[in-house]
Each structure stands twice: as C-alpha cells, then as structure tokens.
Design a protein around this motif. Structure first.
Motif, PDB file in Angstrom:
ATOM      1  N   PRO A  53      20.372  11.058   4.961  1.00  0.00           N
ATOM      2  CA  PRO A  53      21.056  10.341   3.880  1.00  0.00           C
ATOM      3  C   PRO A  53      20.806  10.980   2.510  1.00  0.00           C
ATOM      4  CG  PRO A  53      19.092   9.152   4.554  1.00  0.00           C
ATOM      5  CD  PRO A  53      19.255  10.278   5.528  1.00  0.00           C
ATOM      6  N   GLU A  54      21.679  10.701   1.588  1.00  0.00           N
ATOM      7  CA  GLU A  54      21.583  11.260   0.243  1.00  0.00           C
ATOM      8  C   GLU A  54      20.263  10.886  -0.414  1.00  0.00           C
ATOM      9  OE1 GLU A  54      22.952  13.781  -2.577  1.00  0.00           O
ATOM     10  OE2 GLU A  54      23.999  13.255  -0.715  1.00  0.00           O
ATOM     11  N   SER A  55      19.711   9.739  -0.054  1.00  0.00           N
ATOM     12  CA  SER A  55      18.467   9.286  -0.684  1.00  0.00           C
ATOM     13  C   SER A  55      17.315  10.261  -0.441  1.00  0.00           C
ATOM     14  CB  SER A  55      18.095   7.896  -0.158  1.00  0.00           C
ATOM     15  OG  SER A  55      17.962   7.913   1.262  1.00  0.00           O
ATOM     16  N   VAL A  56      17.315  10.964   0.695  1.00  0.00           N
ATOM     17  CA  VAL A  56      16.273  11.953   0.953  1.00  0.00           C
ATOM     18  C   VAL A  56      16.435  13.157   0.047  1.00  0.00           C
ATOM     19  CG1 VAL A  56      15.350  13.563   2.683  1.00  0.00           C
ATOM     20  CG2 VAL A  56      15.935  11.228   3.345  1.00  0.00           C
ATOM     21  N   TYR A  57      17.674  13.584  -0.144  1.00  0.00           N
ATOM     22  CA  TYR A  57      17.925  14.733  -1.019  1.00  0.00           C
ATOM     23  C   TYR A  57      17.552  14.427  -2.470  1.00  0.00           C
ATOM     24  CZ  TYR A  57      20.696  16.473   2.938  1.00  0.00           C
ATOM     25  OH  TYR A  57      21.113  16.911   4.174  1.00  0.00           O
ATOM     26  N   ASP A  58      17.473  13.142  -2.816  1.00  0.00           N
ATOM     27  CA  ASP A  58      17.130  12.742  -4.181  1.00  0.00           C
ATOM     28  C   ASP A  58      15.678  12.301  -4.316  1.00  0.00           C
ATOM     29  OD1 ASP A  58      19.747  13.199  -4.990  1.00  0.00           O
ATOM     30  OD2 ASP A  58      20.382  11.135  -4.553  1.00  0.00           O
ATOM     31  N   LEU A  59      14.873  12.454  -3.257  1.00  0.00           N
ATOM     32  CA  LEU A  59      13.503  11.968  -3.271  1.00  0.00           C
ATOM     33  C   LEU A  59      12.607  12.966  -4.015  1.00  0.00           C
ATOM     34  CD1 LEU A  59      11.578   9.750  -2.360  1.00  0.00           C
ATOM     35  CD2 LEU A  59      11.333  10.938  -0.163  1.00  0.00           C
ATOM     36  N   GLN A  93       0.828  -1.198   0.000  1.00  0.00           N
ATOM     37  CA  GLN A  93       0.000   0.000   0.000  1.00  0.00           C
ATOM     38  C   GLN A  93       0.869   1.258   0.000  1.00  0.00           C
ATOM     39  OE1 GLN A  93       0.056  -2.212   2.602  1.00  0.00           O
ATOM     40  NE2 GLN A  93      -0.415  -1.188   4.540  1.00  0.00           N
ATOM     41  N   PRO A  94       0.381   2.306  -0.684  1.00  0.00           N
ATOM     42  CA  PRO A  94       1.147   3.555  -0.763  1.00  0.00           C
ATOM     43  C   PRO A  94       1.095   4.334   0.548  1.00  0.00           C
ATOM     44  CG  PRO A  94      -0.971   3.800  -1.865  1.00  0.00           C
ATOM     45  CD  PRO A  94      -0.873   2.362  -1.461  1.00  0.00           C
ATOM     46  N   ILE A  95       2.106   5.134   0.793  1.00  0.00           N
ATOM     47  CA  ILE A  95       2.175   6.019   1.955  1.00  0.00           C
ATOM     48  C   ILE A  95       2.427   7.436   1.433  1.00  0.00           C
ATOM     49  CG2 ILE A  95       3.385   6.598   4.094  1.00  0.00           C
ATOM     50  CD1 ILE A  95       1.934   4.008   4.327  1.00  0.00           C
ATOM     51  N   ASP A  96       1.573   8.376   1.818  1.00  0.00           N
ATOM     52  CA  ASP A  96       1.745   9.771   1.399  1.00  0.00           C
ATOM     53  C   ASP A  96       2.570  10.575   2.400  1.00  0.00           C
ATOM     54  OD1 ASP A  96       0.248   9.392  -0.900  1.00  0.00           O
ATOM     55  OD2 ASP A  96      -1.641   9.958   0.062  1.00  0.00           O
ATOM     56  N   THR A  97       2.265  10.370   3.692  1.00  0.00           N
ATOM     57  CA  THR A  97       2.925  11.139   4.745  1.00  0.00           C
ATOM     58  C   THR A  97       3.588  10.186   5.728  1.00  0.00           C
ATOM     59  OG1 THR A  97       1.303  12.934   4.578  1.00  0.00           O
ATOM     60  CG2 THR A  97       2.579  12.798   6.615  1.00  0.00           C
ATOM     61  N   PHE A 151      12.672   3.244   4.579  1.00  0.00           N
ATOM     62  CA  PHE A 151      11.304   2.817   4.290  1.00  0.00           C
ATOM     63  C   PHE A 151      10.523   3.964   3.644  1.00  0.00           C
ATOM     64  CE2 PHE A 151       6.890   2.940   5.777  1.00  0.00           C
ATOM     65  CZ  PHE A 151       6.400   1.749   5.259  1.00  0.00           C
ATOM     66  N   ALA A 152      10.631   5.171   4.192  1.00  0.00           N
ATOM     67  CA  ALA A 152       9.924   6.324   3.638  1.00  0.00           C
ATOM     68  C   ALA A 152      10.376   6.625   2.217  1.00  0.00           C
ATOM     69  CB  ALA A 152      10.141   7.543   4.531  1.00  0.00           C
ATOM     70  N   VAL A 153      11.668   6.482   1.967  1.00  0.00           N
ATOM     71  CA  VAL A 153      12.195   6.731   0.626  1.00  0.00           C
ATOM     72  C   VAL A 153      11.666   5.680  -0.353  1.00  0.00           C
ATOM     73  CG1 VAL A 153      14.288   6.783  -0.778  1.00  0.00           C
ATOM     74  CG2 VAL A 153      14.251   7.937   1.453  1.00  0.00           C
ATOM     75  N   ARG A 154      11.637   4.419   0.069  1.00  0.00           N
ATOM     76  CA  ARG A 154      11.113   3.355  -0.802  1.00  0.00           C
ATOM     77  C   ARG A 154       9.642   3.602  -1.142  1.00  0.00           C
ATOM     78  NH1 ARG A 154      13.743  -0.064   2.816  1.00  0.00           N
ATOM     79  NH2 ARG A 154      11.719  -0.738   3.672  1.00  0.00           N
ATOM     80  N   LYS A 155       8.898   4.128  -0.190  1.00  0.00           N
ATOM     81  CA  LYS A 155       7.484   4.418  -0.421  1.00  0.00           C
ATOM     82  C   LYS A 155       7.286   5.704  -1.225  1.00  0.00           C
ATOM     83  CE  LYS A 155       5.416   0.969   1.514  1.00  0.00           C
ATOM     84  NZ  LYS A 155       4.536   0.073   0.730  1.00  0.00           N
ATOM     85  N   ARG A 156       8.357   6.414  -1.462  1.00  0.00           N
ATOM     86  CA  ARG A 156       8.316   7.654  -2.248  1.00  0.00           C
ATOM     87  C   ARG A 156       7.234   8.598  -1.701  1.00  0.00           C
ATOM     88  NH1 ARG A 156      11.626   7.636  -6.186  1.00  0.00           N
ATOM     89  NH2 ARG A 156      10.604   9.317  -7.349  1.00  0.00           N
ATOM     90  N   VAL A 157       7.355   8.875  -0.422  1.00  0.00           N
ATOM     91  CA  VAL A 157       6.360   9.698   0.257  1.00  0.00           C
ATOM     92  C   VAL A 157       6.371  11.126  -0.280  1.00  0.00           C
ATOM     93  CG1 VAL A 157       6.463   8.302   2.349  1.00  0.00           C
ATOM     94  CG2 VAL A 157       7.952  10.313   2.127  1.00  0.00           C
ATOM     95  N   LYS A 158       5.252  11.808  -0.076  1.00  0.00           N
ATOM     96  CA  LYS A 158       5.127  13.203  -0.484  1.00  0.00           C
ATOM     97  C   LYS A 158       5.479  14.158   0.665  1.00  0.00           C
ATOM     98  CE  LYS A 158       1.342  12.205  -3.712  1.00  0.00           C
ATOM     99  NZ  LYS A 158      -0.079  12.479  -4.033  1.00  0.00           N
ATOM    100  N   ASN A 159       5.184  13.732   1.874  1.00  0.00           N
ATOM    101  CA  ASN A 159       5.406  14.579   3.048  1.00  0.00           C
ATOM    102  C   ASN A 159       6.239  13.806   4.063  1.00  0.00           C
ATOM    103  OD1 ASN A 159       3.354  16.542   2.010  1.00  0.00           O
ATOM    104  ND2 ASN A 159       1.970  14.843   2.465  1.00  0.00           N
TER     105      ASN A 159
END
Length: 470
Positions: A149-155, A90-94, A115-123
């Motif tokens: 982490p760098e992954s957040v800056y690239d989200l 299931q998708p996660i927005d926030t 986990f948040a990065v994998r879910k490609r959250v909006k908020n």
C-alpha cells in the motif's frame, strides 16, 4: 550462587529492563519466556521486535500433511490477530510478517501492514514467498497477490525494508524515504531500481531470486550489494564507487564494472547453479573464458582489488578450461576462500588462483559435501593421491602465506593431502594451520580427526596446528 538465585535476580529487575532483555532475543525465544512466570507473560508482550513467521509456528511434519497444515495456518493467523489486538501504546521497532499462500488471508495481511505503519516501525519485513520454492522458476504467479500500500512508501521512519513475493512492486516509490539504509527484494518481477538507488541513501542492497531484470546498470552509493540467483535480460554494468562487500550467485552474465571501489573488502562469486558435474560440454571452454574475464575485469582493471575473495567449485573447475587460462592476471587478494569438494577436477583451478594471488596471507579451504562422483577417482590424468605431492611452489607460499584454515575438517585423505602440501612446501612465513571440525561430528569421528591433526603437528617443524571443535 546457584541457578535459582540467578533467576531470582533477573526476575527482580524492573519491567523496563526486562523489556530491553526480551527485545534482544529472537521473537521465537521471546515468546518462550512466557512460561517462566505470570510476570513474564505480560513482559514478553512488550518486546519492541515482533516477528510472525509461519515457519516458526508450523513444523515440517505439519506442512507435510495438507489437513494439518490448513488447521495449523488457521491457528497461526488467529494467534497473530490476538497478539496485535493486545498491543496498544508500546512502541514497535521491528515488524515481520512471513506467510505463504497469502491469498486466503489478504484481509489479515492488510490489517497487519496497517498496524506496522501506525506504529511507525523502523524495520519492516513483508515476505509472502513459499518455502518450497528453490529458484524463481518455481514461483506460481497466481500466488503473488499482495500489493504494497501507498502508506508503506510514505513511512518516513523506515530504516530497513524487505519485500518478497509481492505484486506490482516498484522500487521507485521508495525514493522519498530518507532514512532507508537497507533494502532487500525477492521472489518477484523487479523493475529498474536505478532511479531509487541513485537518489536514496541506501547502503545495503539485496536482490534475491527476482526475474525480468531489464535494467542495464546497478548504480548507487551502496556499501554492500548481494545479487542472488536472478534473471538478467540485458548486459549489466556495476557502477558502485563505495561498495565494500559484493556478493553474486547465479548464472554467468557478461557483466562490466565501472567506477568501482579501488579496494573491495569482500567479493563472493558463486556459480554452483550451473554445476551439473559435467565439464566436458561444448560450453565449458567459453564459460571458463567468461569467468577469467570476469575476474580480470573486476579485480584488475583500474588497479582494483578484493581483500577477501571467495570462489565456488564451478569456478575452480572452469577457469583452467578457458582457451587462454594464462591470461588470468595477478590479483592483490590477501585472503582466498575456496569453497570446494577437493575433487581432482578442481585442482588445476586451485593452482591457477594460488599462482595469481602472489600477496596471499590467508588461505581458507571450506570443504563442501561431496558430489555423487567418487572422490577417489582420478580425472584427466590427475591423481588425487599424488597431485599435491608434486614439487610445486607458488610465490605466495614462499613470501606471504601465514595461515591455512580448513573448515569441516574430518581427517579424510583429501584434506590431509592438501594440508601436507602447504606444510612440506617450505612456506617461509606460514605460522599456523587451523582445523575446524563440523559441529555435528560424532565422537568416534572426532577422535579420528584429532589423531590426524596430531600427525600433522608432528610433521610440522615451525608452525602450530590448532584444532577447533565448532
């Protein structure tokens, strides 16, 4: 139809609608729905808005006991890990993680961010501040151990980001996030955000309890900017041509305003951090002068105006103490909000602002809890019992004022005196007085407040006195 029938109707909705319903609730309320039935135990897990806040799980009584607090944190982190383990497709927005003393659980925090990065959250909210901190001076640098982490800056999906109490955080790394509209930084040393702000599409910026701000300009196309209790090391220029809401709380700095929006919907100035109830210091004249200059510079130069202006008790006390308070220039403000204790030390400042808001249409008196200083005492010849009985008339009273609003009204003498002043003073256009009682006022005090409001109505010939039980 009784409540049980209504509950059945909700339970008969398809899961997809139930998920939409729980996603509109706060996460704490969402979790509480699991007790409704077995079906809800699975539905609440599908919410699109997930918030793991330590303060929602641990009560103040638990926090007060070190052993219970340590055990409670273990239970909290275990709950978080089990929840995330159950989330699959299931998708996660926030997604929010808020936990103090993060050093113990760094590996868990890193996995939650991943986990948040994998879910490609909006908020995304990453808050590792300590609820015990009151100002940035309370921050223990040893507690700032989480690095983004760098992954957040690239989200690239991020639309909103809040980062608090992190180590080595650089806003410039967010420059490539084209969808990012809302950012909030707090409780950490902050490097110059200008490269990020001037190249991004951010519309809302909040900087809260940050230090080491060595930049000399806040520039960008933000519509909303809030600077709260921060330490500026340099004079700062605000270059915000599209700003619609500007809020500042903290110390007085020699700010300058360049290329600001011509009409700002809301300006909120709060300097209560400086208020030690001693305005007899040698610095008070200088502080009053700086505040007058700030108001003139922000709301007059270049024809700028604030539709709503909110000020604090400290400003009301200090602006009359400027060496040249008459240099305060008229403003185009339509709604003036006075956060006030209605102490006599504030009266001249209230009068000075009323005099310089000739087009005022609404006056809100937001009553604050009184300071330890006795409210009934006079000050520098100002008697609270008689001051508002003087034959004073301001242009806004005669020409434009339509509404007087009093928040936290309890029917006390201090608020009655000033309300009677506006009722008696011949405000030609005054249509109504609105009185909002505190929500926690006991029944006895409510009866007293209602009686005083009825008295005000009796002396009001052409206007309506409305009481709200907030």
């Amino acid at each position: 139809m009784d409540s049980s029938d209504q509950a059945d109707r909700i339970s008969n909705l398809p899961d997809v609608l139930l998920v939409l319903i729980v996603s509109c609730l706060s996460f704490k309320e969402c979790v509480q729905t699991c007790v409704l039935s077995k079906r809800w135990r699975s539905v609440y897990l599908e919410t699109r808005n997930v918030s793991f806040k330590e303060t929602d799980f641990l009560s103040p009584s638990v926090n007060a006991n070190p052993i219970r607090n340590a055990l409670g944190r273990i239970v909290f982190v275990d709950y978080v890990r089990r929840w995330v383990a159950r989330i699959h497709d299931q998708p996660i927005d926030t997604f929010e993680i808020s936990i103090s003393y993060p050093k113990t659980y760094l590996y868990v925090i890193e996995s939650l961010i991943a986990f948040a990065v994998r879910k490609r959250v909006k908020n995304l909210v990453l808050d590792f501040s300590n609820p015990a901190w009151r100002t940035f001076h309370d921050v223990n640098l040893d507690e700032l151990v989480v690095e983004i982490p760098e992954s957040v800056y690239d989200l690239a999906t991020l639309e909103s980001l809040k980062v608090c109490a992190c180590n080595k955080f650089d806003p410039a790394n967010l420059s490539n996030l084209g969808k990012l509209k809302t950012v909030s930084f707090g409780w950490m040393e902050l490097t110059d955000p200008e490269p990020f702000l001037t190249t991004s599409r951010v519309e809302s910026l909040t900087i809260n309890d940050c230090w080491g701000l060595e930049f000399n300009m806040i520039k960008g196309n933000m519509r909303e900017v809030a600077i709260i209790n921060c330490e500026f090391l340099l004079n700062c220029i605000f270059d915000l041509p599209r700003v619609d809401i500007l809020k500042y709380s903290g110390d007085i700095f020699p700010f300058e305003f360049d290329k600001m929006n011509t009409i700002i919907s809301e300006v909120d100035l709060d300097f209560r951090v400086l208020d030690n109830n001693n305005d007899e210091s040698d610095d008070s004249n200088a502080e009053g002068g700086m505040l007058c200059h700030l108001l003139n510079n922000l709301l007059d130069d270049g024809g700028r105006s604030a539709t709503t202006l909110t000020v604090c008790p400290f400003l009301l006390k200090m602006i009359p103490r400027s060496e040249h308070p008459h240099f305060l220039r008229p403003m185009e403000t339509k709604h003036l909000v006075l956060k006030t204790e209605l102490h006599p030390r504030e009266f001249n400042g209230i009068g000075l602002l009323l005099m310089n808001c000739p087009k005022l249409e609404t006056l809100t008196i937001d009553l604050l809890p009184p300071s330890p200083i006795a409210m009934a005492s006079s000050y520098a010849g100002i008697d609270p019992q008689t001051y508002w009985m003087q034959n004073i008339s301001y242009e806004c009273q005669r020409e434009t004022l339509k509404a007087v609003i009093v928040k936290n009204f309890i029917g006390g003498a201090k608020e009655l005196h000033i309300v009677k002043f506006f009722i008696r003073s011949g405000c030609k256009r005054l249509e109504r007085v609105e009185l909002y009682m505190p929500f926690d006022l006991d029944n006895g005090r409510k009866v007293f407040a209602y009686a005083k409001s009825e008295m005000l109505q009796k002396i009001s010939k052409h206007l309506q006195v409305v009481v709200h039980n907030s």
